[in-house]
Scaffold this motif. Sequence first.
Motif, PDB file in Angstrom:
ATOM      1  N   TYR A 530       0.836  -1.169  -0.058  1.00 16.69           N
ATOM      2  CA  TYR A 530       0.002  -0.066   0.086  1.00 16.69           C
ATOM      3  C   TYR A 530       0.877   1.272  -0.148  1.00 16.69           C
ATOM      4  CZ  TYR A 530      -3.677  -3.336   1.019  1.00 16.69           C
ATOM      5  OH  TYR A 530      -4.521  -4.341   1.195  1.00 16.69           O
ATOM      6  N   ASP A 531       2.128   1.244  -0.111  1.00 16.97           N
ATOM      7  CA  ASP A 531       3.021   2.265  -0.063  1.00 16.97           C
ATOM      8  C   ASP A 531       2.705   3.243  -1.240  1.00 16.97           C
ATOM      9  OD1 ASP A 531       6.106   2.912   1.261  1.00 16.97           O
ATOM     10  OD2 ASP A 531       5.911   3.877  -0.636  1.00 16.97           O
ATOM     11  N   SER A 532       3.033   4.491  -1.113  1.00  9.61           N
ATOM     12  CA  SER A 532       2.776   5.552  -2.253  1.00  9.61           C
ATOM     13  C   SER A 532       3.727   5.394  -3.454  1.00  9.61           C
ATOM     14  CB  SER A 532       2.657   6.823  -1.603  1.00  9.61           C
ATOM     15  OG  SER A 532       3.688   7.026  -1.013  1.00  9.61           O
ATOM     16  N   VAL A 533       4.883   4.845  -3.148  1.00  8.78           N
ATOM     17  CA  VAL A 533       5.960   4.789  -4.063  1.00  8.78           C
ATOM     18  C   VAL A 533       5.863   3.781  -4.735  1.00  8.78           C
ATOM     19  CG1 VAL A 533       8.292   5.284  -4.524  1.00  8.78           C
ATOM     20  CG2 VAL A 533       7.269   6.373  -2.773  1.00  8.78           C
ATOM     21  N   PRO A 534       5.684   3.677  -6.440  1.00 15.59           N
ATOM     22  CA  PRO A 534       5.871   2.384  -7.103  1.00 15.59           C
ATOM     23  C   PRO A 534       6.890   1.595  -6.937  1.00 15.59           C
ATOM     24  CG  PRO A 534       5.203   4.226  -8.467  1.00 15.59           C
ATOM     25  CD  PRO A 534       5.619   5.032  -7.028  1.00 15.59           C
ATOM     26  N   ASN A 535       8.047   2.338  -6.545  1.00 19.17           N
ATOM     27  CA  ASN A 535       9.354   1.173  -6.586  1.00 19.17           C
ATOM     28  C   ASN A 535       9.402   0.408  -5.264  1.00 19.17           C
ATOM     29  OD1 ASN A 535      10.013   3.678  -8.535  1.00 19.17           O
ATOM     30  ND2 ASN A 535      12.191   2.971  -8.005  1.00 19.17           N
ATOM     31  N   VAL A 536       8.563   0.849  -4.347  1.00 19.86           N
ATOM     32  CA  VAL A 536       8.494   0.242  -3.057  1.00 19.86           C
ATOM     33  C   VAL A 536       7.582  -0.940  -3.423  1.00 19.86           C
ATOM     34  CG1 VAL A 536       7.714   0.204  -0.493  1.00 19.86           C
ATOM     35  CG2 VAL A 536       8.915   2.033  -1.709  1.00 19.86           C
ATOM     36  N   ARG A 537       6.443  -0.586  -4.290  1.00 29.04           N
ATOM     37  CA  ARG A 537       5.451  -1.942  -4.258  1.00 29.04           C
ATOM     38  C   ARG A 537       5.969  -2.826  -5.347  1.00 29.04           C
ATOM     39  NH1 ARG A 537       2.425   3.131  -5.380  1.00 29.04           N
ATOM     40  NH2 ARG A 537       1.907   2.480  -7.637  1.00 29.04           N
ATOM     41  N   PHE A 538       6.555  -2.538  -6.322  1.00 26.83           N
ATOM     42  CA  PHE A 538       7.206  -3.583  -7.197  1.00 26.83           C
ATOM     43  C   PHE A 538       8.304  -4.407  -6.470  1.00 26.83           C
ATOM     44  CE2 PHE A 538      10.037  -0.699  -9.490  1.00 26.83           C
ATOM     45  CZ  PHE A 538      11.161  -1.241  -9.273  1.00 26.83           C
ATOM     46  N   ASN A 539       9.003  -3.502  -5.410  1.00 26.23           N
ATOM     47  CA  ASN A 539      10.014  -4.516  -4.509  1.00 26.23           C
ATOM     48  C   ASN A 539       9.014  -5.487  -3.668  1.00 26.23           C
ATOM     49  OD1 ASN A 539      13.177  -4.188  -5.027  1.00 26.23           O
ATOM     50  ND2 ASN A 539      12.161  -1.890  -5.365  1.00 26.23           N
ATOM     51  N   THR A 540       7.903  -5.047  -3.147  1.00 26.05           N
ATOM     52  CA  THR A 540       7.031  -5.906  -2.337  1.00 26.05           C
ATOM     53  C   THR A 540       6.724  -7.217  -3.271  1.00 26.05           C
ATOM     54  OG1 THR A 540       6.214  -3.965  -1.247  1.00 26.05           O
ATOM     55  CG2 THR A 540       4.853  -6.170  -1.249  1.00 26.05           C
ATOM     56  N   ALA A 541       6.305  -7.120  -4.492  1.00 29.39           N
ATOM     57  CA  ALA A 541       6.043  -8.295  -5.481  1.00 29.39           C
ATOM     58  C   ALA A 541       7.313  -9.169  -5.456  1.00 29.39           C
ATOM     59  CB  ALA A 541       5.737  -7.827  -6.830  1.00 29.39           C
ATOM     60  N   LYS A 542       8.631  -8.456  -5.724  1.00 27.16           N
ATOM     61  CA  LYS A 542       9.825  -9.253  -5.751  1.00 27.16           C
ATOM     62  C   LYS A 542      10.159  -9.772  -4.516  1.00 27.16           C
ATOM     63  CE  LYS A 542      13.321  -7.194  -8.144  1.00 27.16           C
ATOM     64  NZ  LYS A 542      14.211  -6.160  -8.390  1.00 27.16           N
ATOM     65  N   THR A 543      10.017  -9.395  -3.299  1.00 25.00           N
ATOM     66  CA  THR A 543      10.374 -10.098  -1.837  1.00 25.00           C
ATOM     67  C   THR A 543       9.268 -11.039  -1.807  1.00 25.00           C
ATOM     68  OG1 THR A 543      10.833  -7.909  -1.257  1.00 25.00           O
ATOM     69  CG2 THR A 543      10.504  -9.518   0.530  1.00 25.00           C
ATOM     70  N   LEU A 544       7.889 -11.154  -2.213  1.00 24.64           N
ATOM     71  CA  LEU A 544       6.932 -12.017  -1.977  1.00 24.64           C
ATOM     72  C   LEU A 544       7.204 -13.125  -2.935  1.00 24.64           C
ATOM     73  CD1 LEU A 544       3.596 -10.121  -2.063  1.00 24.64           C
ATOM     74  CD2 LEU A 544       4.769 -11.216  -0.242  1.00 24.64           C
TER      75      LEU A 544
END
Length: 586
Positions: A530-544
């Motif tokens: 739910y982070d506002s920064v796209p870079n954080v969100r796609f790194n979330t997907a990579k971490t998952l």
Amino acid sequence: MFTAMTDTEPIVEDRSVLTSMFLDELKNEDVQARICVIRRLQSISKSLGFEKTREDLLPMLSEILDDEDDVLLVLAEEIKNLVDAVGGKEYAYLLLVPLELLASADETAVRNKAVEAIKSVAEILPNEHIQAYLVPCIRRLGTGDWFSPRISASNLLAAAYPKVSPEIQAELRVLFNNLCSDDTPMVRRSAFSQLKDFVKLVDREYLDSIIETFKFVAKNEQDSVRLLTVGNCIAIAEMLNEEERDKHILPVVRACAMDKSWRVRYMVATLFLELYDIMNPKLNRSEFVDYFVQLLCDVETEVKIAACSNITKFCQRGGEELVEWVMPLIQDLAKDTDQHVRMILAEDIVGLASIVTKEEMIKQLLNLYLLLLKDETSEVRLNIISRFDMLNKVIDADFLLRHLMPTIIELAEDRQWRVRLAVIEYIPLIAKELSAEFFDQKLTNLCMIWLGDSVFSIREAATKNLKHLTEIFGVQWAQEKIIPNILILRSEPNYLHRMTALAAFSVLSTVVSSDVVGSTMLNYVTEMAYDSVPNVRFNTAKTLQKFIPVLSRAVINTKVKPTLEKLLNDPDMDVRYYSQQAWELL
């Protein structure tokens, strides 16, 4: 124009037309066009056939040698590939004709390429062809009026010498000696540079004349020639016994070590270990030590640098006694005004700790290491700390840390990021020798600070460092000391720090249990969706994507799937891309 080719020789309906076309293209005003046609020599020669290639194409190539150097360079490269086109090794000697002309060119690059091509052809020539065709070629080059062919001849002698009769070998030795004594410095230098290879081919009974030539040329007034003496000393010494080495080679080594040209002294410093090993060091040890001391004190920085790079290896040959002799000089070199000297010194002298006793290490080396660790030049600090793993092998960690820990902590916050990186890479080596409690007191906080460093390489290395520490101290330690501190980064306003937390969890997931991943790390990672920064969100997907292989099916269904479903509908295309990659693992 062309018909089908047979197994033996290609056939062309009108070869004269093809030859004419080739000649016309070689007259093109565009240099690149001429280069292109020469690069097609192999295909053209196959179309012409063996006989026409020998009778028409090769003579034609010999007539176009007044072209641009770029064209001649390509020509020399392509001619050596025509062995099959002229009919195989039986006719390969024909290629020597144009190559000999190219080997006489004024342009160095063209000559070198031609010499390389001649050597390549010589490897496949029968011995009788070497004597009948290559030797006359070398003879003509070696007696040419201009210096350029003589330079090429000096580089070709070794290719022919082993394959000819004793009578011709005698002639080649005379030619070699003449070239080494040539009136032109460039020829002398070229011939002298080949001595170390040529001398290995000469039988011991014929070596005396070569040695006399060597001793004569070693006194040449040109330092560009004399600097080759050092390498030749080693090559000739390998052919002699101890008495002969002391008689013929040792005086030359002495002269080189005291030479007025720094370039010659530099070669002595560079090859000093090889000289020492082969020149009967038991009888001349003190003399060689004196030479080494002089090189370390040389007025030229380049000479000192070359000598400094050999300090440890030289001392290994003589043990503590040699260390005592050079130590006063090392102390001075550590304060040398030139940073490059200090850089090489720092890189080399860590190895001295393996030679001396612990008492001597404390007395002589420890303060020297501390001095270099505090050097104003970052490369000096980096060079010595990057070799601390060598100290671990010879000194107990408790002693090392007691004396160096304050400096290590100071360097961990060094202004140069490469120094900080070297400290990070050294941390696991320290950790292996420490208890978790002692490490927590001194270094754990530093490891967490690095996660917020302004340099990406430091943050990346810091996450990998946490993985190594977890492997050393265990999962329980990571749960208590590492993971809580990473979780704090979720509230950092700088999105880079939040991404670093994701990277740390991604790395740690490979060394902790699935329970730790599912109960502690996963909650943080899903929040980042739910982070506002796209870079954080796609790194979330990579971490998952890293988490999925270690999580249970129930956890995946209840926590991972809903998060990925949300990310699959994200407005950012990169987020959707990495989410899709993770989804494919479900």
